[in-house]
Each structure stands twice: as C-alpha cells, then as structure tokens.
Design a protein around this motif. Structure first.
Motif, short mmCIF file in Angstrom:
data_model
loop_
_atom_site.label_atom_id
_atom_site.label_comp_id
_atom_site.label_asym_id
_atom_site.label_seq_id
_atom_site.Cartn_x
_atom_site.Cartn_y
_atom_site.Cartn_z
N GLY A 76 87.57 58.64 28.89
CA GLY A 76 88.70 59.56 28.97
C GLY A 76 90.06 58.89 28.88
N ARG A 77 90.09 57.60 28.53
CA ARG A 77 91.38 56.90 28.48
C ARG A 77 92.20 57.36 27.28
NH1 ARG A 77 87.81 53.48 26.15
NH2 ARG A 77 88.47 52.31 24.32
N THR A 78 93.51 57.22 27.40
CA THR A 78 94.43 57.61 26.32
C THR A 78 95.19 56.40 25.79
OG1 THR A 78 96.17 58.12 27.90
CG2 THR A 78 94.73 59.94 27.24
N MET A 79 94.85 55.21 26.27
CA MET A 79 95.54 54.00 25.81
C MET A 79 94.58 52.81 25.83
SD MET A 79 97.79 52.96 29.17
CE MET A 79 98.04 51.29 28.67
N GLU A 80 94.97 51.78 25.10
CA GLU A 80 94.25 50.49 25.14
C GLU A 80 95.10 49.51 25.92
OE1 GLU A 80 91.31 50.11 24.45
OE2 GLU A 80 90.78 51.31 22.70
N PHE A 81 94.42 48.66 26.67
CA PHE A 81 95.07 47.58 27.42
C PHE A 81 94.16 46.39 27.28
CE2 PHE A 81 96.02 44.98 31.10
CZ PHE A 81 97.40 45.02 31.12
N ARG A 82 94.66 45.35 26.61
CA ARG A 82 93.84 44.19 26.31
C ARG A 82 94.61 42.90 26.54
NH1 ARG A 82 91.18 46.61 20.83
NH2 ARG A 82 89.81 48.03 21.93
N LYS A 83 93.86 41.87 26.82
CA LYS A 83 94.40 40.51 26.85
C LYS A 83 93.71 39.77 25.72
CE LYS A 83 94.37 36.43 29.87
NZ LYS A 83 93.97 35.98 31.23
N ARG A 84 94.47 38.98 24.98
CA ARG A 84 93.87 38.19 23.90
C ARG A 84 94.49 36.81 23.94
NH1 ARG A 84 90.52 39.19 19.64
NH2 ARG A 84 90.77 41.43 19.93
N ILE A 85 93.64 35.81 23.80
CA ILE A 85 94.10 34.43 23.70
C ILE A 85 93.84 33.98 22.28
CG2 ILE A 85 93.82 32.06 24.53
CD1 ILE A 85 92.83 33.32 27.21
N LEU A 86 94.92 33.71 21.56
CA LEU A 86 94.82 33.20 20.19
C LEU A 86 94.78 31.68 20.28
CD1 LEU A 86 97.44 35.49 18.42
CD2 LEU A 86 94.94 35.71 18.39
N HIS A 87 93.67 31.10 19.86
CA HIS A 87 93.52 29.65 19.91
C HIS A 87 94.28 29.01 18.74
CE1 HIS A 87 90.82 30.29 23.19
NE2 HIS A 87 90.09 31.11 22.45
N ARG A 88 94.40 27.71 18.75
CA ARG A 88 95.21 26.97 17.77
C ARG A 88 94.97 27.47 16.34
NH1 ARG A 88 96.92 21.24 18.94
NH2 ARG A 88 98.94 21.54 18.01
N GLY A 89 96.07 27.91 15.70
CA GLY A 89 96.03 28.36 14.31
C GLY A 89 95.58 29.80 14.12
N ALA A 90 95.26 30.50 15.19
CA ALA A 90 94.75 31.88 15.08
C ALA A 90 95.89 32.88 14.95
CB ALA A 90 93.88 32.21 16.28
N ALA A 91 95.56 34.05 14.39
CA ALA A 91 96.57 35.09 14.22
C ALA A 91 95.92 36.46 14.17
CB ALA A 91 97.35 34.87 12.94
N ILE A 92 96.63 37.44 14.70
CA ILE A 92 96.32 38.84 14.43
C ILE A 92 97.08 39.13 13.14
CG2 ILE A 92 96.63 41.23 15.19
CD1 ILE A 92 96.52 40.14 18.09
N GLY A 93 96.34 39.37 12.08
CA GLY A 93 96.95 39.50 10.76
C GLY A 93 97.92 40.67 10.66
#
Length: 142
Positions: A58-75
C-alpha cells in the motif's frame, strides 16, 4: 535476517485489510533489504542496494539507500516524478537536464519530473546515498 523478513511479512499481512489511514507503522531493518546488484539505468559498475520500502504494501513512495562502488553510476534517464538524492558519504556527480554538479556528504539534489537525470560515483570512496520518489500509483496490498 530471516527473522526480520518474517516479522515484516507478518506485519504486512496484519495490515493488508486495514484502511490506509488506520494502518500501524511499518519498521524495517535495512540489513533485511540488502542486495548486491548493478545500478539501474545502464548497469554501470556495481552497487549495494537497500530496497527499504519494497516490502511495504500500500505504499505510495519509494525509499532506498544505494552505495555506488568505485566507477559505478545510475545511468542518465528521464524521470516522470520528482526525485531526491541525499548523500550520506563519498562524492558524486549528479546530472539533471545537462547540468552537472558535485555532491558531497550532507548535500541533496532535488530533481524535477520530466528531467533527464543520473548520478555517478567520483573520488576515492564509494558513494552512499538515499533515493526517494513517489510512485505513480500505490502498491497493492497482498
């Protein structure tokens, strides 16, 4: 970890039939939500994802933690909702609409619906961030 997951499942089952305004809170231990996976939108490098809100019916939002390691990217990708990136540790470069800005711990990027956005890890340490955004429609109760 299994105990935490079972507790979450039991809590969700108990609240699924209760109207949203009357539901009790859901408490989630981040260690029960951890996954090692390539980041979204291009699978650039590797990350550790904490999909914290995924198990909440029933949630209406996302809540996340992300660790981008060396050289990583969310494109770079177009978003159809406002989105927030909050940096916990490390250094990153966020892109929105062609503009690039460096983010360090304690900084937040508020990104607007319709923008083309992305973030990449820079510097010597992994980039740890909180990401939150609304969903187009609530997640159905199971």
């Amino acid at each position: 970890m299994i105990g935490a997951i079972l507790t979450l499942v039991a809590a969700q089952a108990a609240v699924a039939s209760v109207p949203a305004a009357e539901r009790p809170m859901v408490v989630i231990e981040e260690r029960a939500t951890i996954r090692r996976e390539p980041p979204p939108h291009g699978a650039i490098g590797m990350s550790t994802a904490y999909r914290i809100s995924d198990g909440v019916d029933g949630r209406t939002m996302e809540f996340r933690k992300r660790i981008l390691h060396r050289g990583a990217a969310i494109g770079v990708h177009r978003i159809d909702h406002d989105e927030v990136y909050y940096v916990l540790s490390g250094t990153g470069e966020v892109t929105s609409g062609g503009e690039r800005r460096t983010l360090t711990p304690g900084m937040t990027a508020y990104l607007y619906s319709g923008a083309t956005v992305g973030i990449r890890q820079t510097g010597g340490k992994s980039l740890s961030l909180i990401i939150s955004y609304p969903l187009a429609k609530p997640v159905a109760a199971k």
